[in-house]
Design an enzyme around this catalytic site. Sequence first.
Site, mmCIF file in Angstrom:
data_model
loop_
_atom_site.group_PDB
_atom_site.id
_atom_site.type_symbol
_atom_site.label_atom_id
_atom_site.label_comp_id
_atom_site.label_asym_id
_atom_site.label_seq_id
_atom_site.Cartn_x
_atom_site.Cartn_y
_atom_site.Cartn_z
ATOM 1 N N HIS A 468 48.788 29.712 34.933
ATOM 2 C CA HIS A 468 50.085 29.691 34.257
ATOM 3 C C HIS A 468 50.771 28.324 34.360
ATOM 4 O O HIS A 468 51.955 28.256 34.706
ATOM 5 C CB HIS A 468 51.017 30.761 34.845
ATOM 6 C CG HIS A 468 50.545 32.160 34.652
ATOM 7 N ND1 HIS A 468 51.052 33.231 35.368
ATOM 8 C CD2 HIS A 468 49.618 32.686 33.826
ATOM 9 C CE1 HIS A 468 50.446 34.346 34.981
ATOM 10 N NE2 HIS A 468 49.558 34.037 34.060
HETATM 11 C C1 FAD Z 1 41.864 32.764 32.090
HETATM 12 C C2 FAD Z 1 43.323 32.982 31.780
HETATM 13 C C3 FAD Z 1 43.885 34.233 32.029
HETATM 14 C C4 FAD Z 1 45.235 34.450 31.732
HETATM 15 N N1 FAD Z 1 45.736 35.709 31.813
HETATM 16 C C5 FAD Z 1 46.968 35.970 31.299
HETATM 17 C C6 FAD Z 1 47.423 37.294 31.151
HETATM 18 O O1 FAD Z 1 46.723 38.253 31.441
HETATM 19 N N2 FAD Z 1 48.665 37.483 30.616
HETATM 20 C C7 FAD Z 1 49.466 36.435 30.237
HETATM 21 O O2 FAD Z 1 50.589 36.669 29.798
HETATM 22 N N3 FAD Z 1 49.055 35.160 30.380
HETATM 23 C C8 FAD Z 1 47.806 34.908 30.850
HETATM 24 N N4 FAD Z 1 47.350 33.631 30.905
HETATM 25 C C9 FAD Z 1 48.266 32.550 30.559
HETATM 26 C C10 FAD Z 1 48.602 32.443 29.060
HETATM 27 O O3 FAD Z 1 47.486 32.799 28.283
HETATM 28 C C11 FAD Z 1 49.061 31.021 28.793
HETATM 29 O O4 FAD Z 1 50.228 30.757 29.540
HETATM 30 C C12 FAD Z 1 49.383 30.784 27.323
HETATM 31 O O5 FAD Z 1 48.267 31.065 26.532
HETATM 32 C C13 FAD Z 1 49.817 29.340 27.138
HETATM 33 O O6 FAD Z 1 50.136 29.144 25.781
HETATM 34 P P1 FAD Z 1 50.404 27.674 25.236
HETATM 35 O O7 FAD Z 1 50.727 27.810 23.799
HETATM 36 O O8 FAD Z 1 51.373 26.999 26.128
HETATM 37 O O9 FAD Z 1 49.017 26.898 25.419
HETATM 38 P P2 FAD Z 1 47.555 27.308 24.988
HETATM 39 O O10 FAD Z 1 47.499 28.716 24.545
HETATM 40 O O11 FAD Z 1 46.664 26.878 26.088
HETATM 41 O O12 FAD Z 1 47.280 26.442 23.693
HETATM 42 C C14 FAD Z 1 47.056 25.061 23.698
HETATM 43 C C15 FAD Z 1 46.039 24.763 22.610
HETATM 44 O O13 FAD Z 1 46.091 23.361 22.340
HETATM 45 C C16 FAD Z 1 44.780 22.882 22.232
HETATM 46 N N5 FAD Z 1 44.806 21.450 22.553
HETATM 47 C C17 FAD Z 1 44.991 20.873 23.761
HETATM 48 N N6 FAD Z 1 44.983 19.540 23.649
HETATM 49 C C18 FAD Z 1 44.799 19.268 22.337
HETATM 50 C C19 FAD Z 1 44.702 18.057 21.597
HETATM 51 N N7 FAD Z 1 44.828 16.865 22.173
HETATM 52 N N8 FAD Z 1 44.490 18.143 20.246
HETATM 53 C C20 FAD Z 1 44.376 19.356 19.635
HETATM 54 N N9 FAD Z 1 44.456 20.529 20.295
HETATM 55 C C21 FAD Z 1 44.681 20.476 21.636
HETATM 56 C C22 FAD Z 1 43.982 23.713 23.213
HETATM 57 O O14 FAD Z 1 42.609 23.678 22.943
HETATM 58 C C23 FAD Z 1 44.620 25.074 23.051
HETATM 59 O O15 FAD Z 1 43.975 25.862 22.061
HETATM 60 C C24 FAD Z 1 46.026 33.376 31.220
HETATM 61 C C25 FAD Z 1 45.449 32.129 30.985
HETATM 62 C C26 FAD Z 1 44.107 31.920 31.251
HETATM 63 C C27 FAD Z 1 43.516 30.566 30.971
#
Ligand code: FAD
Length: 541
Positions: A468
């Site tokens: 997280h």
């Molecule tokens: C294994 C795992 C289990 C989890 N379990 C849970 C759960 O059960 N329940 C829950 O609520 N949360 C869970 N989480 C946490 C939750 O999924 C994350 O907090 C959430 O997905 C984050 O969202 P975000 O939009 O901040 O980033 P992300 O969803 O990580 O999205 C970022 C995206 O940007 C892309 N990216 C990065 N750098 C670049 C770049 N330079 N150029 C283009 N694209 C790029 C990445 O590839 C990614 O697809 C879990 C996370 C993981 C990894």
Amino acid sequence: MAGGAEYDAIVVGGGSGGCVVTHRLVSAGWRVLLLEAGPSDDHLFVRMPATFVRVIGTERTWIYESQEQAAANGRRMHVPQGRTLGGGSSVNAMVYIRGQAQDYDAWAAAGCRGWSWQEVLPWFKLAECNQRLSGDLHGTTGPLKVSDTRFRHPLSLAFVKAAQECGLDYNHDFNGVRQQGVGFYQTTTHEGERASTAATYLAAVKGRRNLTVVTGALVHRVLIEGGRAVGVSWRDGSGMHEARASKEVVLSAGALATPKLLLLSGIGPAAQLRQLGIAVQRDLAGVGENFQDHLECSVYGQCREPISLLGNDQGWTAFMHGLQWKLFRTGLLTSNVVESGGFFDTSGCGRPDIQFHVLPTLVGDVERDPWPGHGISLNPCFLRPASRGVVRLASADPEAPAAFDGRYLSAPEDLATLVRGVKLARRILRAPSLACVVSHELAPGAQAELPDAVIEAHVRSHAKTVYHPAGTCRMGADNDAGAVLTPELEVRGIAGLRVADASAFPLLMSGNTNAPVVMLAERCAASILGQATPAQVKAAA
Ligand SMILES: Cc1cc2nc3c(=O)[nH]c(=O)nc-3n(C[C@H](O)[C@H](O)[C@H](O)COP(=O)(O)OP(=O)(O)OC[C@H]3O[C@@H](n4cnc5c(N)ncnc54)[C@H](O)[C@@H]3O)c2cc1C
């Protein structure tokens, strides 16, 4: 350098937040370019809930590595994150949790105008499509599908009963009036399949002529002219490209990549940028600061019988489970693995400070193989970390990993909270309903009484991320020098640039982070489109 195409908006990162913003802007008729570094999410192990653990470590995840962590025996922490359409929501355990009302009231008190619990609740409901729950606290018509899992493993049931035997109340809705208690998680699944933001929000606008999605596109920097974000540059298999956005660039690359992109674009602490020869566009001290994460520490029990989830999933048995899922979307493969858990107040502070993720199997992590044989993992996790870390550039090369120091366990209270959580887990493991299926504790130790020093040593050597990461581009008030974003999620001092991901959180919430990212991204899109209320968003949809 190829390129020159012009869009109304460019969304960087097609993860949890990025798919939400893309959906809303495309629905409003904007021409949107969505750039995702990873491949598409079209993979069986992404769709099938129980197999997410097999995706970690493949091309669909990043494994961010921290510097050596002094308070964790000098270990480097490994933080997997999604690297595919849907991002974390395509690889996560699907647990649907919003946090506690006090979390958001603390955001508002810290200067995030408009983010108190009463103000964020309608946006959670806008996003949510709950299959079982309705009423004042739940939405039933949003894009994000939320449901009970179709499979409950006997070890998950045993944990839920054992915790009640320890005096903890059963809770049928951790997102209801009271978070405290033990029970089964609701999940972002729909009819036995994962419901990521790619499978829900993005899929709903797929094929629209005003949407362009490019996968395998690693964004290098935001192009800034005269104090305004005007586009981005990226590399894919065919070389470098540029595209321009006439209205908005939205960064949704996640809490470990978004600050890196800002720094590479000349937005961040000026002295650091100059040292690396990066032209300063905006001196913003807070970029990359305020890193927060949840840590958990496993207590493992060995099963008397060979029953743990997926432990017998081989050969003919695995084939039959696969067939059942394929034909009926039922059975063991619909499990999100982390089926049960709970929220407990171990300090007497009046609100839960520990969450349990319980896995009806023995798990390892990026550093360690799982214990052999059959068992259960009780993973207490602290809810409100006091430790703060930092993400910095190690070089001006956009393809080089950032320097990431989580400073995990650097605040003594984080260690103390985890020690209390481990003690509670050991107590639950010995309660009758678990004792009849678990022969003994594998770690931290078989004896019922262990000195605190032994448990502390176990925490320092075994604590691991709950995945997280957050807070590295936090929002805050105008007079807050460390705030990177306004409460409307705009990057301070740069026009046409916003952030819609977990890096915007000022403080981690008491629970899992996916649903809060979705809520925040809904608000980011509404703010861009000038929609003040969920009713306006619905009317425009
Ligand atoms: C294994 C795992 C289990 C989890 N379990 C849970 C759960 O059960 N329940 C829950 O609520 N949360 C869970 N989480 C946490 C939750 O999924 C994350 O907090 C959430 O997905 C984050 O969202 P975000 O939009 O901040 O980033 P992300 O969803 O990580 O999205 C970022 C995206 O940007 C892309 N990216 C990065 N750098 C670049 C770049 N330079 N150029 C283009 N694209 C790029 C990445 O590839 C990614 O697809 C879990 C996370 C993981 C990894």
